[in-house]
Design an enzyme around this catalytic site. Structure first.
Site, PDB file in Angstrom:
ATOM      1  N   PHE A 157      -4.078   3.585  15.182  1.00  0.00           N
ATOM      2  CA  PHE A 157      -4.304   4.618  14.166  1.00  0.00           C
ATOM      3  C   PHE A 157      -5.470   4.193  13.294  1.00  0.00           C
ATOM      4  O   PHE A 157      -5.745   2.998  13.153  1.00  0.00           O
ATOM      5  CB  PHE A 157      -3.049   4.806  13.295  1.00  0.00           C
ATOM      6  CG  PHE A 157      -2.174   5.925  13.793  1.00  0.00           C
ATOM      7  CD1 PHE A 157      -1.430   5.781  14.942  1.00  0.00           C
ATOM      8  CD2 PHE A 157      -2.122   7.132  13.112  1.00  0.00           C
ATOM      9  CE1 PHE A 157      -0.641   6.810  15.423  1.00  0.00           C
ATOM     10  CE2 PHE A 157      -1.333   8.174  13.575  1.00  0.00           C
ATOM     11  CZ  PHE A 157      -0.598   8.022  14.734  1.00  0.00           C
TER      12      PHE A 157
ATOM     13  N   LYS B  75     -11.167  -2.400  18.764  1.00  0.00           N
ATOM     14  CA  LYS B  75      -9.794  -2.880  18.984  1.00  0.00           C
ATOM     15  C   LYS B  75      -9.474  -2.993  20.476  1.00  0.00           C
ATOM     16  O   LYS B  75      -8.441  -3.535  20.852  1.00  0.00           O
ATOM     17  CB  LYS B  75      -8.789  -1.937  18.331  1.00  0.00           C
ATOM     18  CG  LYS B  75      -8.982  -1.745  16.837  1.00  0.00           C
ATOM     19  CD  LYS B  75      -7.976  -2.510  16.017  1.00  0.00           C
ATOM     20  CE  LYS B  75      -8.250  -2.304  14.539  1.00  0.00           C
ATOM     21  NZ  LYS B  75      -7.361  -3.070  13.686  1.00  0.00           N
TER      22      LYS B  75
ATOM     23  N   LYS C 204     -13.877   2.122  16.006  1.00  0.00           N
ATOM     24  CA  LYS C 204     -12.658   1.306  15.855  1.00  0.00           C
ATOM     25  C   LYS C 204     -11.908   1.208  17.182  1.00  0.00           C
ATOM     26  O   LYS C 204     -11.380   0.165  17.545  1.00  0.00           O
ATOM     27  CB  LYS C 204     -11.768   1.919  14.776  1.00  0.00           C
ATOM     28  CG  LYS C 204     -10.650   1.013  14.327  1.00  0.00           C
ATOM     29  CD  LYS C 204      -9.986   1.488  13.047  1.00  0.00           C
ATOM     30  CE  LYS C 204     -10.765   1.111  11.808  1.00  0.00           C
ATOM     31  NZ  LYS C 204     -10.107   1.507  10.565  1.00  0.00           N
TER      32      LYS C 204
ATOM     33  N   ASN D 119       0.849  -1.206   0.000  1.00  0.00           N
ATOM     34  CA  ASN D 119       0.000   0.000   0.000  1.00  0.00           C
ATOM     35  C   ASN D 119       0.876   1.245   0.000  1.00  0.00           C
ATOM     36  O   ASN D 119       2.100   1.156  -0.012  1.00  0.00           O
ATOM     37  CB  ASN D 119      -0.956  -0.039   1.190  1.00  0.00           C
ATOM     38  CG  ASN D 119      -0.213  -0.095   2.502  1.00  0.00           C
ATOM     39  OD1 ASN D 119       0.526   0.816   2.851  1.00  0.00           O
ATOM     40  ND2 ASN D 119      -0.380  -1.198   3.230  1.00  0.00           N
TER      41      ASN D 119
ATOM     42  N   PRO E 241      -3.484 -11.776  10.851  1.00  0.00           N
ATOM     43  CA  PRO E 241      -3.819 -11.490  12.255  1.00  0.00           C
ATOM     44  C   PRO E 241      -3.903  -9.987  12.474  1.00  0.00           C
ATOM     45  O   PRO E 241      -3.211  -9.217  11.799  1.00  0.00           O
ATOM     46  CB  PRO E 241      -2.636 -12.081  13.031  1.00  0.00           C
ATOM     47  CG  PRO E 241      -1.533 -12.213  12.051  1.00  0.00           C
ATOM     48  CD  PRO E 241      -2.150 -12.363  10.692  1.00  0.00           C
ATOM     49  N   ASP E 242      -4.744  -9.561  13.405  1.00  0.00           N
ATOM     50  CA  ASP E 242      -4.821  -8.140  13.765  1.00  0.00           C
ATOM     51  C   ASP E 242      -3.817  -7.904  14.898  1.00  0.00           C
ATOM     52  O   ASP E 242      -4.023  -8.351  16.033  1.00  0.00           O
ATOM     53  CB  ASP E 242      -6.256  -7.792  14.203  1.00  0.00           C
ATOM     54  CG  ASP E 242      -6.427  -6.296  14.392  1.00  0.00           C
ATOM     55  OD1 ASP E 242      -5.506  -5.652  14.958  1.00  0.00           O
ATOM     56  OD2 ASP E 242      -7.461  -5.759  13.964  1.00  0.00           O
ATOM     57  N   ILE E 243      -2.739  -7.221  14.555  1.00  0.00           N
ATOM     58  CA  ILE E 243      -1.626  -7.063  15.509  1.00  0.00           C
ATOM     59  C   ILE E 243      -2.070  -6.237  16.720  1.00  0.00           C
ATOM     60  O   ILE E 243      -1.848  -6.622  17.870  1.00  0.00           O
ATOM     61  CB  ILE E 243      -0.416  -6.388  14.816  1.00  0.00           C
ATOM     62  CG1 ILE E 243      -0.018  -7.194  13.571  1.00  0.00           C
ATOM     63  CG2 ILE E 243       0.761  -6.253  15.770  1.00  0.00           C
ATOM     64  CD1 ILE E 243       0.911  -6.474  12.624  1.00  0.00           C
TER      65      ILE E 243
ATOM     66  N   ASP F 110      -4.855  -6.334   5.461  1.00  0.00           N
ATOM     67  CA  ASP F 110      -5.850  -7.142   6.168  1.00  0.00           C
ATOM     68  C   ASP F 110      -5.851  -8.583   5.674  1.00  0.00           C
ATOM     69  O   ASP F 110      -6.221  -9.498   6.400  1.00  0.00           O
ATOM     70  CB  ASP F 110      -7.241  -6.525   5.984  1.00  0.00           C
ATOM     71  CG  ASP F 110      -7.352  -5.204   6.746  1.00  0.00           C
ATOM     72  OD1 ASP F 110      -6.867  -5.155   7.885  1.00  0.00           O
ATOM     73  OD2 ASP F 110      -7.896  -4.231   6.194  1.00  0.00           O
TER      74      ASP F 110
HETATM   75  N1  CTP Z   1      -3.827  -2.974  12.500  1.00  0.00           N
HETATM   76  C1  CTP Z   1      -3.076  -4.048  12.948  1.00  0.00           C
HETATM   77  N2  CTP Z   1      -3.150  -5.244  12.319  1.00  0.00           N
HETATM   78  C2  CTP Z   1      -3.962  -5.438  11.266  1.00  0.00           C
HETATM   79  C3  CTP Z   1      -4.749  -4.343  10.787  1.00  0.00           C
HETATM   80  C4  CTP Z   1      -4.648  -3.142  11.427  1.00  0.00           C
HETATM   81  O1  CTP Z   1      -2.320  -3.873  13.920  1.00  0.00           O
HETATM   82  N3  CTP Z   1      -4.013  -6.616  10.692  1.00  0.00           N
HETATM   83  C5  CTP Z   1      -3.765  -1.701  13.210  1.00  0.00           C
HETATM   84  C6  CTP Z   1      -3.196  -0.546  12.415  1.00  0.00           C
HETATM   85  O2  CTP Z   1      -1.797  -0.445  12.589  1.00  0.00           O
HETATM   86  C7  CTP Z   1      -3.941   0.640  13.007  1.00  0.00           C
HETATM   87  C8  CTP Z   1      -5.290   0.067  13.392  1.00  0.00           C
HETATM   88  O3  CTP Z   1      -5.081  -1.327  13.516  1.00  0.00           O
HETATM   89  O4  CTP Z   1      -3.339   1.085  14.193  1.00  0.00           O
HETATM   90  C9  CTP Z   1      -6.399   0.324  12.450  1.00  0.00           C
HETATM   91  O5  CTP Z   1      -6.043  -0.005  11.137  1.00  0.00           O
HETATM   92  P1  CTP Z   1      -7.070   0.205   9.937  1.00  0.00           P
HETATM   93  O6  CTP Z   1      -6.468  -0.344   8.698  1.00  0.00           O
HETATM   94  O7  CTP Z   1      -7.556   1.619   9.928  1.00  0.00           O
HETATM   95  O8  CTP Z   1      -8.295  -0.656  10.421  1.00  0.00           O
HETATM   96  P2  CTP Z   1      -8.693  -2.131  10.221  1.00  0.00           P
HETATM   97  O9  CTP Z   1      -8.649  -2.794  11.542  1.00  0.00           O
HETATM   98  O10 CTP Z   1      -7.899  -2.770   9.146  1.00  0.00           O
HETATM   99  O11 CTP Z   1     -10.204  -1.958   9.800  1.00  0.00           O
HETATM  100  P3  CTP Z   1     -10.831  -1.465   8.385  1.00  0.00           P
HETATM  101  O12 CTP Z   1      -9.791  -1.715   7.338  1.00  0.00           O
HETATM  102  O13 CTP Z   1     -12.021  -2.299   8.250  1.00  0.00           O
HETATM  103  O14 CTP Z   1     -11.157  -0.014   8.555  1.00  0.00           O
END
Ligand code: CTP
Length: 396
Positions: free
Chosen positions: A326, A344, A340, A211, A308-310, A280
């Protein structure tokens, strides 16, 4: 500019590292500082006052009896109405003089005559044996006790051909130290872990999905945290940025790698800031070999699976650090931001106002916490990073 409006007396003592001070002076003035150079007689043997005058844009002082100062008291005048004195390079002999309050030339006298509150920073530069000598170490300890900041020295190859401690910090490092000295140590003793930049999800060995994140905001926050006195670990996706001075950087490519590195370093951290633009999804059927274009209608079909969502993983840990997320939204930031934050499970979420912040030097933020939201108006990313660090420090 990091040093806009700052007035600095730059004291130079004898040493081969004087040649690096030409560059250091240029960096200080480029950062907005006004630089007044004062040289010892020994320093003038290594680089001329003419060079230093040309680079600093001000006459250079070398003599205690310089009649150019109206009241003929340069040692008093030069140490008033300045924001810091930086001695670089600082010889072993000058450390001795500082430790004992000697006043036998202009530079040593103006250091002794400085107001108690005026910061004095010294950057030692000498041979490894001179640095390790018991007397030098005694003097260094005395300077620290007296509240004088010692910058470096570094280890490495020396002008004399020997290798070891005693090299002066590089001009860029000295600049970072001087900038940091003007920031309050609001995160002293704290450990901060960050993610920054994009991730890269392979399709095959030469292609992938990424990205537009440049990493600038995350790197700026890492730098601001370090300036505030924190020990900083930055887990970074691929970027073209240089590692902020004093920050420990670990490079990763994929979201899974970023997740694994973060989770193996999260123990003992006080703050976690997730700035990275994490993919994602990853390609489930990534090819081990380069995909070949076999025919006009032969288009590869990519299958995706979730990464995974870190941030959520860290926020769910029993002994979690203070977590900051963020959000990059293209619409409805005020609603989606707070949603959000709750989804989270983090106490603080930072929304980018406008989603076209990627790669830009400026940004505008809105902070969401359990009390509501607060705007940080449009500014340079580094300024915003420092404001954000102050907001975090106030909350932990
Ligand atoms: N983040 C993360 N791991 C992921 C996706 C996101 O740690 N797999 C963290 C990003 O670093 C940021 C926050 O989650 O601090 C939100 O990221 P964002 O891309 O805005 O949100 P998403 O959780 O991906 O939700 P969406 O794309 O549906 O808005």
């Amino acid at each position: 500019m990091d040093l806009a409006g700052k007035r600095i007396v730059l004291g130079m003592t004898g040493g081969i590292a004087c040649y690096k001070i030409a560059e250091f002076t240029r960096l200080l003035t480029k950062a907005g500082a006004s630089v007044q150079v004062v040289m010892t007689q020994a320093a003038t043997k290594f680089i001329t006052p003419v060079t230093m005058q040309a680079l600093s844009g001000h006459p250079v002082y070398t003599d205690q009896w310089d009649a150019r100062i109206d009241n003929n008291m340069p040692h008093i005048d030069l140490s008033r109405e300045v924001d810091a004195i930086v001695i670089a390079p600082c010889s072993a002999d000058f450390m001795f003089k500082l430790a004992h309050g000697a006043c036998d030339d202009l530079l040593s006298t103006l250091c002794v005559a400085r107001p108690m509150t005026l910061p004095l920073l010294v950057a030692p530069a000498m041979n490894v044996e001179m640095w390790q000598n018991a007397a030098t170490q005694r003097n260094a300890a005395q300077l620290r006790t007296d509240g004088i900041a010692i910058l470096g020295p570094d280890a490495g190859e020396q002008a004399c051909g020997e290798i070891g401690m005693g090299r002066m910090l590089e001009p860029e490092q000295l600049l970072e130290e001087v900038i940091a000295s003007f920031h309050r140590k609001i995160l002293a003793g704290k450990r901060v872990l960050l993610t920054a930049g994009p991730t890269f999800e392979p399709i095959d060995p030469v292609r992938g999905i990424t990205n537009l994140s440049s990493g600038k905001m995350g790197y700026a926050i890492a730098r601001a945290a370090r300036e505030a006195g924190a020990e900083v670990t930055l887990v970074s996706g691929p970027t073209a940025l240089t590692t902020p001075y004093g920050v420990h950087r670990i490079n990763v490519q994929t979201a899974q790698q970023m997740h694994d590195v973060v989770l193996s370093h999260v123990d003992g951290q006080d703050v976690f800031v997730a700035v990275a633009a994490v993919a994602d999804w990853r390609v489930k059927n990534a090819s081990k070999q380069k995909l070949k274009k076999t025919g006009e209608h032969d288009i590869p079909h990519l299958e995706f699976e979730q990464n995974p969502d870190i941030l959520a993983s860290v926020a769910a840990l029993p002994a979690k650090p203070y977590c900051v997320g963020f959000a990059a939204e293209s619409e409805n930031l005020l609603r989606y931001g707070e949603e959000k934050r709750q989804k989270k499970g983090v106490p603080l979420l930072v929304g980018n106002i406008g989603h076209q912040t990627f790669g830009k030097d400026e940004n505008e933020l809105v902070l969401f916490d359990d009390k509501g939201n607060k705007r940080l108006p449009r500014a340079d990313k580094q300024d915003l990073a420092r404001q954000l660090i102050a907001e975090i420090a106030a909350r932990i």
